[in-house]
Design an enzyme around this catalytic site. Structure first.
Site, mmCIF file in Angstrom:
data_model
loop_
_atom_site.group_PDB
_atom_site.id
_atom_site.type_symbol
_atom_site.label_atom_id
_atom_site.label_comp_id
_atom_site.label_asym_id
_atom_site.label_seq_id
_atom_site.Cartn_x
_atom_site.Cartn_y
_atom_site.Cartn_z
ATOM 1 N N ALA A 153 0.803 -1.214 0.000
ATOM 2 C CA ALA A 153 0.000 0.000 0.000
ATOM 3 C C ALA A 153 0.837 1.265 0.000
ATOM 4 C CB ALA A 153 -0.940 0.001 1.205
ATOM 5 N N HIS A 248 -3.443 -9.748 -4.534
ATOM 6 C CA HIS A 248 -4.728 -9.521 -3.865
ATOM 7 C C HIS A 248 -5.833 -9.150 -4.842
ATOM 8 C CE1 HIS A 248 -2.547 -8.673 0.220
ATOM 9 N NE2 HIS A 248 -2.521 -9.946 -0.147
#
Length: 366
Positions: A153, A248
């Site tokens: 992230a 993901h």
């Protein structure tokens, strides 16, 4: 400069120094020789003395060496433990060559034992204005034959995407790990839908930043071979990377939870049901508790195992099993993140800096 001879590199201790001199010929080739101002190795501390004891007998041999190539000049240099001595001067035209030779000697003869010795001073002479860790990463990138990048992230925060795992990364004071779940999808769809609608709409206002573009350029130049990412924003692909493996999933790939048939992003935002079976629509991301996509995981693992350099960027290394990937290589490992946990796995190099700024610095050296 005396009779055309210039200092190429000079190093030593308190009591003396050793200098490699160079003279450029009319042909453009260089000729090299050494000049010795005797040193007393007792000036060096005990650990360095232990490292140099095997080479001391060569220090005063072959005083009149003359070399007509850089490779032969290095043989003169390597009679001395110069990587662990105090650097004094490096010729501007030879900075990169000296640094490359320094790294090679350190790795072959001394290993990690020398990481704390004068590396910053050598880096300052060879690459003025750059931090030692930046120079080291650039050197490793240049010398690696296969490099894989793993991003999290923190890679995207400079695109103004919230990092939900940072200290400020909370959405409406709700832990995303309680929303991005199959339980929320099935039992609290309104909250689930609102959360992902906000994220999808928010991404429309964001674009890849310079760091993404640099990684894409590195892939095109063959500097890196693959990117495995925990991010679902698609920015690596948008920036131009071709070999991206989304561990993901992707927030942009909408599907039905019941029949897995694809749907459009707008259908999800409109809160429509699946046109095939009436099921709930969801983004194609991996929710907490779900398995990673088998193909992305398998290919990522293969790239990591083949790599002699793995660069981990902007991930907290909290999420299993992706957090185990950096330990699956026998190559060098680098960790780049603004928040460095003391309990993080051991890396060969740790850099605490903003991703975009760091990659720009490294890009200037590769």
């Amino acid at each position: 400069m005396v009779d055309g001879w210039q200092t190429i590199i000079s190093f030593g201790a308190e009591s003396g120094s050793i200098t490699l001199l160079g003279k450029e010929q009319q042909s453009g080739q260089w000729e090299f020789k050494k000049a010795v101002n005797e040193m007393n190795f007792d000036d060096l501390d005990e650990e360095i003395n232990n490292l140099t004891k095997l080479t001391r007998e060569t220090h005063f041999a072959n005083r009149e060496n003359i070399a007509d190539t850089w490779e032969n000049a290095l043989q003169i240099m390597n009679q001395y433990p110069w990587p662990i001595l105090r650097p004094r001067e490096v010729h501007p035209e030879f900075r990169k060559r000296v640094w490359t030779a320094l790294q090679k000697e350190r790795e072959q003869k001394y290993g990690k034992r020398l990481d704390s010795y004068r590396l910053d001073k050598w880096a300052a002479l060879c690459f003025p204005g750059y931090a030692p860790e930046v120079v080291t990463l650039a050197t490793w990138l240049q010398n690696a034959t296969y490099t894989t990048v793993l991003t999290g992230a923190g890679m995207s925060t400079e695109s103004n995407i919230p990092d939900f795992r940072s200290k400020e990364g909370w959405w409406k004071n709700v832990d995303p790990r309680t929303v991005a779940t199959t339980e929320a999808l099935n039992n609290n769809y309104d909250l689930f839908h609102e959360f992902y609608s906000i994220r999808i709409n928010g991404l429309k206002q964001c674009t890849p930043h310079k760091g993404h573009e640099i990684l894409a350029a590195w892939e095109q130049k063959g500097i890196i071979q693959a990117i495995s990412t925990q991010n679902v924003d698609g920015f690596h692909t948008a920036a131009g990377n071709d070999h991206v493996y989304e561990l993901h999933g992707s927030i942009h790939k909408i599907r039905c939870e019941e029949c897995s048939k694809p749907a459009s992003e707008q259908q999800f935002l409109n809160k429509e049901k699946c046109i095939h079976c009436g099921g709930l629509l969801r983004p194609g991301v991996v929710l907490f508790g779900e398995m990673l996509p088998e193909e992305s995981w398998s290919v990522s693992l293969d790239h990591i195992r083949r790599s002699d350099l793995v660069i981990v960027i902007g991930t907290s290394l909290e999420v299993y099993p992706a957090n185990e990937l950096p330990q699956m290589t026998n190559g060098k490992t680098v960790y780049i993140n603004m928040e460095v946990d003391e309990n993080s796995p051991e890396f060969d190099l740790v850099i605490k800096e903003k991703v975009g700024e760091l990659l720009r610095e490294v890009d200037g050296l590769v």
